[in-house]
Structure formats: structure tokens, C-alpha cells
Write an enzyme that holds these catalytic residues in place. Sequence first.
Site, short mmCIF file in Angstrom:
data_model
loop_
_atom_site.label_atom_id
_atom_site.label_comp_id
_atom_site.label_asym_id
_atom_site.label_seq_id
_atom_site.Cartn_x
_atom_site.Cartn_y
_atom_site.Cartn_z
CB SER A 1 -4.17 100.61 30.70
OG SER A 1 -4.37 99.47 29.91
CG HIS B 1 -3.26 103.19 34.46
ND1 HIS B 1 -2.94 104.05 33.44
CD2 HIS B 1 -2.91 101.95 34.02
CE1 HIS B 1 -2.42 103.37 32.43
NE2 HIS B 1 -2.38 102.11 32.76
CD GLU C 1 -2.48 107.80 33.95
OE1 GLU C 1 -2.03 108.62 33.14
OE2 GLU C 1 -3.18 106.83 33.61
CG ASN D 1 -1.79 104.60 27.86
OD1 ASN D 1 -0.57 104.62 27.71
ND2 ASN D 1 -2.42 103.62 28.46
#
Length: 506
Positions: A121, A142, A154, A192
Site C-alpha cells: 500500500s 492493492h 487498485e 490513500n
Amino acid sequence: MTSLYDTVGVVGAGAMGRGIAQIAAQGGSTVRLYDTQPEAVAKARNEICSQWDRLLEKGRMDAPSVQACKARLQPAATLEALADCALVVEAIVERLDVKASLFAQLEAVVGPDAVLATNTSSLSVTAIAAGLKRPQRFAGYHFFNPVPLMKVVEVVAGLKTDPAVCEALAAYARQMGHTPVQAQDTPGFIVNHAGRGYGTEALRIVGEGVADFATVDRILKDQVGFRLGPFELMDLTALDVSHPVMESIYRQYYDEPRYRPSVITAQRLAGGVVGKKVGEGFYRYVDGKAQVAAEPPVPQVADMPPVWVSTRAARRSELYQLLKDLGAKIETGQSPSPTALSLVAPLGFDGTTVAVVERLDPARTLGIDMLVEDAATKRRVLATNPATRADMRDAAHALFARDGKAVSVIRDSGGFVTQRVVATIVNIASDICQQRICSPKDLETAVTLGLGYPLGPLAMGNRWGPTNVLEVLFNMQTVYGDPRYRPSPWLRRRGAIGLSLLHEED
Ligand code: NAI
């Protein structure tokens, strides 16, 4: 069911590997699960099997499928047992050196056409692939925790990744019931990265003493529709997880001011006050329930002053109508009478500056946030300036609470709470598009599924107007002199010509 990848290896049988193994088996693949701790594999297998038993009980899976899934989920005793895998997904410890050495070993085990993927991540996909003989078959994949429930993944292309590999991983994600989004290999990828706006701006608001964290949570839930306030969210995620993410993304972008973390979380982390899991974060928890202090009561006001509204107020006619509906005595003169309460409704500017510029008596002036239309919000937000008299503050509070809607009174700052947080979220999202990290459509999908926002950030910008959001940022940049509020060119251009933020140019 035939699977895009007949046999899939999963390395690392922790929280993430377990979830990935579960959905891969449900997607029709034979799954070989490997971990350096053999007991972790056995534990993971038991837990996944009991998940399937629960799904069977609830009628979400039938008995033959459960049996087939269980048969497809196979422990692997050694890395060599993954030799026949067409895809291997890694979900081990988050360390570049450990991951790189695992993939070097894997390259020697699997066939030349096997795809290798990392669930990292925060590390660079390109960096993990750097030592590989065939980096073109390597990509980021991800997932989010808990994998079976968080339906987005992702797919991250490193510098040397073959686009066909990403396409195949996306197709396989769909086969597993997930929604893939495509991202370039950049710090934080999409989710994120996009998530930096919410918490960091809320922390700045609290850090400036504009409002306490419980008030900020209430405002953002009631005005924008977030399911959790930023402080509730940080308590749930826990600061030992979220603060390092804030620092890492900030540093990886070479101290880009938009992502600047807060000393508040640094200090709380150092003090061990990290969140719900330890019983205390921004809130204290008793039996798992947050203890939230009651809101200040609505003041009793016997003599309600007349109200005058600034000619430059945002949504001025709507504000007039609202005051009429609330039974206010409205003044319509060019300037307020000596007893009137003056209302200003700026976008991005602070009410103090507006009072001075408009030659109003600051002692009788309050700001109101009119970014969100009154009908769409469950809470009204007023702001005092340093000179506002207590009787004027109480009068405004009582007046706007007359119909029973909640009211928060905060201290004056450029942009109130909602304007600041929404503008920051929209600006960071716009910059993600500007950097071509992903398409606007994938950004919206990733954020709504990965962060659970009520709207994607670009749709949020469209909802309240790219021009308004741009105005908030321009004015906040003036108020704060902080490059953090510098509008992204993506937003600037679209805002300037009134174009949808979702519009993708050729
Ligand atoms: P975890 O600590 O629950 O599990 C990691 C597992 O990997 C452990 O069972 C450990 O024994 C095993 N392991 C460690 N080194 C190994 C090696 N060299 N070979 C084989 N097995 C090894 O960790 P978690 O939470 O499942 O995270 C795994 C990866 O997923 C990390 O890269 C993390 O950053 C990423 N990730 C985690 C998320 C989360 O919310 N926990 C979300 C998204 C990604």
C-alpha cells in the site's frame, strides 16, 4: 467455472492474504496459500472455511460451491509449490528489501509467463520490480481490508509493467467480484492519496482553535453527509496506522504542502492515545462506544435584533428566504442600523476581513457558511470574529435554531469547516487527475468504494460548483498565504470556464 488464472499463489496468510485467497477461490481459481509460518496458513484456511460456512448459513452460497471452494484452497508447504501458478499475489510484511527478495526467489520458481503482483500500500511498485529479470510481468494489486467486503482493487502499473498485464489483472478482479481501477505508480496510488484531504484539513481546523474535533465531526457529517467524521475515522483506523501514512505520503512527495501532516496526531501517537482499539483516541470509549459530550444548548434570547445581510453574501436570496421563514426582522437598507445583527457569508475569506472591507461593526457581525444550500444541510454553521459580542452571537444562534435545525457556532477562519475540507478534498483529487495518476472516472470509483465518501471528490466539486470551490481556495490562499491552498491547474481551468470536473480532455 473457468478462471482467467487457473492456479493462483498467495504469499502471506495474514489479514490481507487471507482475504485475497478467499475471493480468488470464490472466483474459480485453485489457490495455493504460502506463509513462512506454516501455522499461519492452517489458521487462515480454517478462518476462510468458516467464512464460507457462514455464507452458506445465510444462503449467500450453496453447498456445492462451498465444497468446491474449500477443495480449491490448498496450503503450500514451500515456495516451490507455487511453480504451476499463473499468478502469484504477495501480501507479506511491508518492507522493500523483504518483498524484493521474495520476488527474486519467486521468479526462479514460476514459469516465464506467470504474472507477479504485490499488495503493497505504500511502497513503489517500480522499486520492488527493480531487481527482477522480467519486470514487465510485475504489477501492484492493492486490495483493501477486509478484502471480501471492500470491493475495489487498485491495479498499479510500474514503469516497466506491460499494459496487458494490468488489463488481465483488472479482468481477473471483475471475475472475483471486485471493481478494478487503474493507477500509475505514485505515492499512495489513488485511495490513500485522495484520502489526504479529509483528516489533514480537519486537523488544521482543530489546531487553529476554530472548533473542537467533535464539532468538526458533526459539521462534516451533517453538512456533507460523510458517514464518519474525520476524528471518528482516525479513531477507528488508529493513529499508529494513519499518522505514518500521512508522513510517508508527505515525504514521498518531497514535502508538498497539500499533504502536510499535523503535530496533533504526532503527539497523540507518541502518547499512545491512538484510537478506539486502546479505548482512547480523540474520543474516549466505554464498552466500545464513543463518549461524546452534549452539544451546547440553544441560548434563550428575549430581544431578537433585526438582521441585515451583506450584499456580497453567497446564496444571498436563499439566505433572505431562510431568514423570512425563521421570522426574522430583516433590514433591507444599504447598511445595517445601529442595533442590527449583520450577517456575512463569504467563500474562503474570513468574516473578520469581510466586516472590515464592508465597513461593518465587527462586534455585531457573524459569518454563516452558505456553500451548501440550506435545504440540503442538517446543520447551520455560524462563525464569530474576535470582536463579536456575546449577545449578538446568542441571538444569531437562537434565530437559526428556531425551526429545530442544529446550529454550530465556531470561531472565524478563512473558509469555515465544510468549505475548507471540501475544497481541500476537491483540490487534491483534481491534482491526482492533473498528474494523470488515474482517470477521473476511476478516481471517483476508487474513493467512493475505498473511502466510503457520499460522493466522489470530483462529483462533490461539481455538486457545490467548481467556481465556488475555486473561489474558496483562491481566497484561502490570500487569507493564509499558504501554498497548501494553491488550486490545482485541473480545477483552475475547469472552474474558470465552468466545466464539469469529470470532463476529460482529449
Ligand atoms: P499481516 O501481518 O497480517 O500478515 C503478513 C503475513 O506475511 C504474516 O502471516 C507473515 O508470517 C507473512 N510473512 C512475512 N514475511 C514473509 C515472507 N518473506 N514470506 C512469506 N510470508 C511472509 O499483514 P497484512 O495486514 O495482511 O498486510 C500484508 C501486506 O498487505 C502489506 O504489504 C501491507 O502493507 C498490505 N496491505 C495491508 C492492508 C491492511 O489494512 N492491513 C491494506 C492494504 C494493503
